[in-house]
Design a protein around this motif. Structure first.
Motif, PDB file in Angstrom:
ATOM      1  N   GLY A 130     -53.740 -20.693 -21.706  1.00 60.64           N
ATOM      2  CA  GLY A 130     -54.172 -21.696 -20.524  1.00 60.64           C
ATOM      3  C   GLY A 130     -53.020 -22.495 -19.840  1.00 60.64           C
ATOM      4  O   GLY A 130     -53.056 -22.482 -18.927  1.00 60.64           O
ATOM      5  N   THR A 131     -52.466 -22.955 -20.720  1.00 63.15           N
ATOM      6  CA  THR A 131     -50.971 -23.989 -20.406  1.00 63.15           C
ATOM      7  C   THR A 131     -50.415 -22.989 -19.634  1.00 63.15           C
ATOM      8  O   THR A 131     -49.783 -23.641 -18.495  1.00 63.15           O
ATOM      9  CB  THR A 131     -50.514 -24.510 -21.522  1.00 63.15           C
ATOM     10  N   LEU A 132     -49.966 -21.909 -20.054  1.00 60.34           N
ATOM     11  CA  LEU A 132     -48.859 -21.135 -19.376  1.00 60.34           C
ATOM     12  C   LEU A 132     -49.448 -20.584 -18.078  1.00 60.34           C
ATOM     13  O   LEU A 132     -48.903 -20.569 -16.935  1.00 60.34           O
ATOM     14  CB  LEU A 132     -48.683 -19.590 -19.827  1.00 60.34           C
ATOM     15  N   GLU A 133     -50.733 -20.121 -17.983  1.00 62.20           N
ATOM     16  CA  GLU A 133     -51.560 -19.870 -16.775  1.00 62.20           C
ATOM     17  C   GLU A 133     -51.461 -21.313 -15.692  1.00 62.20           C
ATOM     18  O   GLU A 133     -51.176 -20.943 -14.573  1.00 62.20           O
ATOM     19  CB  GLU A 133     -52.985 -19.609 -16.997  1.00 62.20           C
ATOM     20  N   ALA A 134     -51.567 -22.353 -16.357  1.00 60.79           N
ATOM     21  CA  ALA A 134     -51.741 -23.563 -15.364  1.00 60.79           C
ATOM     22  C   ALA A 134     -50.290 -23.735 -14.792  1.00 60.79           C
ATOM     23  O   ALA A 134     -50.224 -24.408 -13.857  1.00 60.79           O
ATOM     24  CB  ALA A 134     -52.141 -24.702 -16.274  1.00 60.79           C
ATOM     25  N   GLU A 135     -49.483 -23.319 -15.542  1.00 57.72           N
ATOM     26  CA  GLU A 135     -47.935 -23.436 -15.108  1.00 57.72           C
ATOM     27  C   GLU A 135     -47.535 -22.421 -13.958  1.00 57.72           C
ATOM     28  O   GLU A 135     -46.378 -22.568 -13.583  1.00 57.72           O
ATOM     29  CB  GLU A 135     -46.819 -23.487 -16.233  1.00 57.72           C
ATOM     30  N   GLY A 136     -48.365 -21.739 -14.005  1.00 53.37           N
ATOM     31  CA  GLY A 136     -47.958 -20.486 -12.491  1.00 53.37           C
ATOM     32  C   GLY A 136     -47.575 -19.598 -13.045  1.00 53.37           C
ATOM     33  O   GLY A 136     -46.869 -18.538 -12.428  1.00 53.37           O
ATOM     34  N   ARG A 137     -47.477 -19.178 -14.457  1.00 49.39           N
ATOM     35  CA  ARG A 137     -46.645 -17.905 -14.964  1.00 49.39           C
ATOM     36  C   ARG A 137     -47.217 -16.666 -14.801  1.00 49.39           C
ATOM     37  O   ARG A 137     -46.522 -15.616 -14.292  1.00 49.39           O
ATOM     38  CB  ARG A 137     -46.970 -17.986 -16.509  1.00 49.39           C
ATOM     39  N   MET A 138     -48.466 -16.402 -14.265  1.00 46.64           N
ATOM     40  CA  MET A 138     -48.923 -15.352 -13.740  1.00 46.64           C
ATOM     41  C   MET A 138     -48.451 -14.720 -12.248  1.00 46.64           C
ATOM     42  O   MET A 138     -48.083 -13.843 -12.247  1.00 46.64           O
ATOM     43  CB  MET A 138     -50.514 -15.277 -13.705  1.00 46.64           C
ATOM     44  N   ARG A 139     -48.425 -15.852 -11.580  1.00 47.46           N
ATOM     45  CA  ARG A 139     -47.757 -15.670 -10.154  1.00 47.46           C
ATOM     46  C   ARG A 139     -46.187 -15.145 -10.132  1.00 47.46           C
ATOM     47  O   ARG A 139     -45.893 -14.289  -9.656  1.00 47.46           O
ATOM     48  CB  ARG A 139     -47.859 -17.050  -9.270  1.00 47.46           C
ATOM     49  N   GLU A 140     -45.542 -15.601 -11.222  1.00 38.91           N
ATOM     50  CA  GLU A 140     -44.166 -15.128 -11.366  1.00 38.91           C
ATOM     51  C   GLU A 140     -43.992 -14.072 -11.995  1.00 38.91           C
ATOM     52  O   GLU A 140     -43.146 -13.170 -11.498  1.00 38.91           O
ATOM     53  CB  GLU A 140     -43.693 -16.304 -12.582  1.00 38.91           C
ATOM     54  N   MET A 141     -44.864 -13.688 -12.953  1.00 33.21           N
ATOM     55  CA  MET A 141     -45.048 -12.267 -13.428  1.00 33.21           C
ATOM     56  C   MET A 141     -45.456 -11.513 -12.290  1.00 33.21           C
ATOM     57  O   MET A 141     -44.711 -10.407 -12.180  1.00 33.21           O
ATOM     58  CB  MET A 141     -45.986 -12.152 -14.690  1.00 33.21           C
ATOM     59  N   THR A 142     -46.343 -11.535 -11.539  1.00 30.78           N
ATOM     60  CA  THR A 142     -46.529 -10.575 -10.419  1.00 30.78           C
ATOM     61  C   THR A 142     -45.796 -10.446  -9.391  1.00 30.78           C
ATOM     62  O   THR A 142     -45.293  -9.369  -9.235  1.00 30.78           O
ATOM     63  CB  THR A 142     -47.927 -11.285  -9.685  1.00 30.78           C
ATOM     64  N   ASP A 143     -44.750 -11.711  -9.222  1.00 32.02           N
ATOM     65  CA  ASP A 143     -43.570 -11.524  -8.101  1.00 32.02           C
ATOM     66  C   ASP A 143     -42.713 -10.494  -8.946  1.00 32.02           C
ATOM     67  O   ASP A 143     -41.907  -9.877  -8.184  1.00 32.02           O
ATOM     68  CB  ASP A 143     -42.981 -12.821  -7.984  1.00 32.02           C
ATOM     69  N   ARG A 144     -42.480 -10.636 -10.356  1.00 31.91           N
ATOM     70  CA  ARG A 144     -41.539  -9.731 -10.643  1.00 31.91           C
ATOM     71  C   ARG A 144     -41.918  -8.153 -10.692  1.00 31.91           C
ATOM     72  O   ARG A 144     -40.896  -7.413 -10.745  1.00 31.91           O
ATOM     73  CB  ARG A 144     -41.336 -10.088 -12.153  1.00 31.91           C
ATOM     74  N   LEU A 145     -43.235  -8.124 -10.671  1.00 33.69           N
ATOM     75  CA  LEU A 145     -43.262  -6.477 -10.549  1.00 33.69           C
ATOM     76  C   LEU A 145     -42.823  -5.777  -9.144  1.00 33.69           C
ATOM     77  O   LEU A 145     -42.591  -4.841  -9.184  1.00 33.69           O
ATOM     78  CB  LEU A 145     -45.047  -6.292 -10.386  1.00 33.69           C
ATOM     79  N   ALA A 146     -43.047  -6.567  -8.219  1.00 39.41           N
ATOM     80  CA  ALA A 146     -42.295  -6.070  -6.993  1.00 39.41           C
ATOM     81  C   ALA A 146     -40.697  -6.037  -7.022  1.00 39.41           C
ATOM     82  O   ALA A 146     -40.080  -4.976  -6.413  1.00 39.41           O
ATOM     83  CB  ALA A 146     -42.804  -7.018  -5.589  1.00 39.41           C
ATOM     84  N   GLU A 147     -40.007  -6.574  -7.778  1.00 34.98           N
ATOM     85  CA  GLU A 147     -38.711  -6.704  -7.983  1.00 34.98           C
ATOM     86  C   GLU A 147     -38.084  -5.686  -8.926  1.00 34.98           C
ATOM     87  O   GLU A 147     -36.727  -5.289  -9.017  1.00 34.98           O
ATOM     88  CB  GLU A 147     -38.198  -8.299  -8.308  1.00 34.98           C
ATOM     89  N   ASP A 148     -38.974  -5.281  -9.946  1.00 35.83           N
ATOM     90  CA  ASP A 148     -38.425  -4.665 -11.145  1.00 35.83           C
ATOM     91  C   ASP A 148     -39.081  -3.398 -11.378  1.00 35.83           C
ATOM     92  O   ASP A 148     -40.116  -3.399 -11.824  1.00 35.83           O
ATOM     93  CB  ASP A 148     -38.484  -5.588 -12.474  1.00 35.83           C
TER      94      ASP A 148
END
Length: 177
Positions: A74-92
Motif C-alpha cells: 500500500g505504501t508503494l501504491e501511495a508513492e505512485g509506483r503503479m503509474r511508473e510501472m504502467t509508463d514503463r510498459l509503453a517504453e519497454d
C-alpha cells in the motif's frame, strides 16, 4: 480486539482459515487453498474460487492475506509506483511482452478452475498496473519469473516477514497479550 470467527473454508484447514480471518479481520470467502506461506508458516496468499457461493465473480484468483505485506505494498501504491510501472510498459516491449504472458498465465489458471467468459484477469493486466497486492500475490503463488511487476514489488518491499507473524491466531486470555 479478536478477529471474527471464520466461516468454514472447505479448501483449507480450520487453523489456516482462522489465521486468514485474523490477518484480514474478517472471515475469508471462496478460498480453495493456501497458495503461499510466509516464512513464519502462516498463509500469505490464498487461491480463491472464480465465483463466490452466490455466483458473483470474485475479483482475483490469488488473494494476499498477510497484513504486513499488504501495508508495505500500500505504501508503494501511495508513492505512485503503479503509474511508473504502467509508463514503463509503453517504453519497454520486452517488459510489456512478459506482462502479457503473466496475464495469459493468470487467465489459463483461472479458466482451468472455471471460466468467467471474459479476458479480464486482475490488477490491470495486460495494459496497465492497477493493484500491486494482486501482482505480489500472483508472484508469490506461482513463483518468480512469471509476473514481472509482482516480482519487482516483492523485491522492493524486502523481507516483510522478518518481524515475525503478522497476526496472532490464538485467543488471548491475558489483557495486553
Amino acid at each position: 480486539m479478536n478477529a471474527p470467527s471464520p466461516e468454514p473454508a472447505p479448501g483449507i484447514s480450520d487453523d489456516d482459515a482462522a489465521a486468514v480471518a485474523a490477518q484480514l479481520g474478517r472471515p475469508p470467502r471462496a478460498v480453495r487453498r493456501v497458495a503461499h506461506r510466509c516464512a513464519c508458516g502462516l498463509p500469505s496468499v490464498v487461491q480463491t474460487a472464480p465465483r463466490l457461493a452466490d455466483g458473483t465473480p470474485f475479483p482475483t484468483l490469488y488473494y494476499l492475506t498477510c497484513s504486513r505485506l499488504a501495508a508495505r505494498l500500500g505504501t508503494l501504491e501511495a508513492e505512485g509506483r503503479m503509474r511508473e510501472m504502467t509508463d514503463r510498459l509503453a517504453e519497454d516491449p520486452e517488459l510489456a511482452a512478459a506482462y502479457r504472458r503473466a496475464h495469459e498465465s493468470y487467465l489459463a489458471e483461472r479458466n482451468a478452475i472455471e471460466s468467467l467468459g471474459t479476458e479480464v484477469s486482475a490488477g490491470g493486466m495486460p495494459d496497465r498496473v492497477k493493484c500491486l497486492h494482486v501482482h505480489a500475490a500472483h508472484a508469490l503463488a506461482v513463483g518468480p519469473g512469471v509476473n514481472p511487476f509482482g516480482d519487482e514489488a516483492l523485491a522492493e518491499v524486502g523481507e516483510w516477514w522478518a518481524a515475525g507473524p503478522c497476526a496472532s491466531c490464538r485467543e488471548s486470555t491475558h489483557p495486553g497479550e
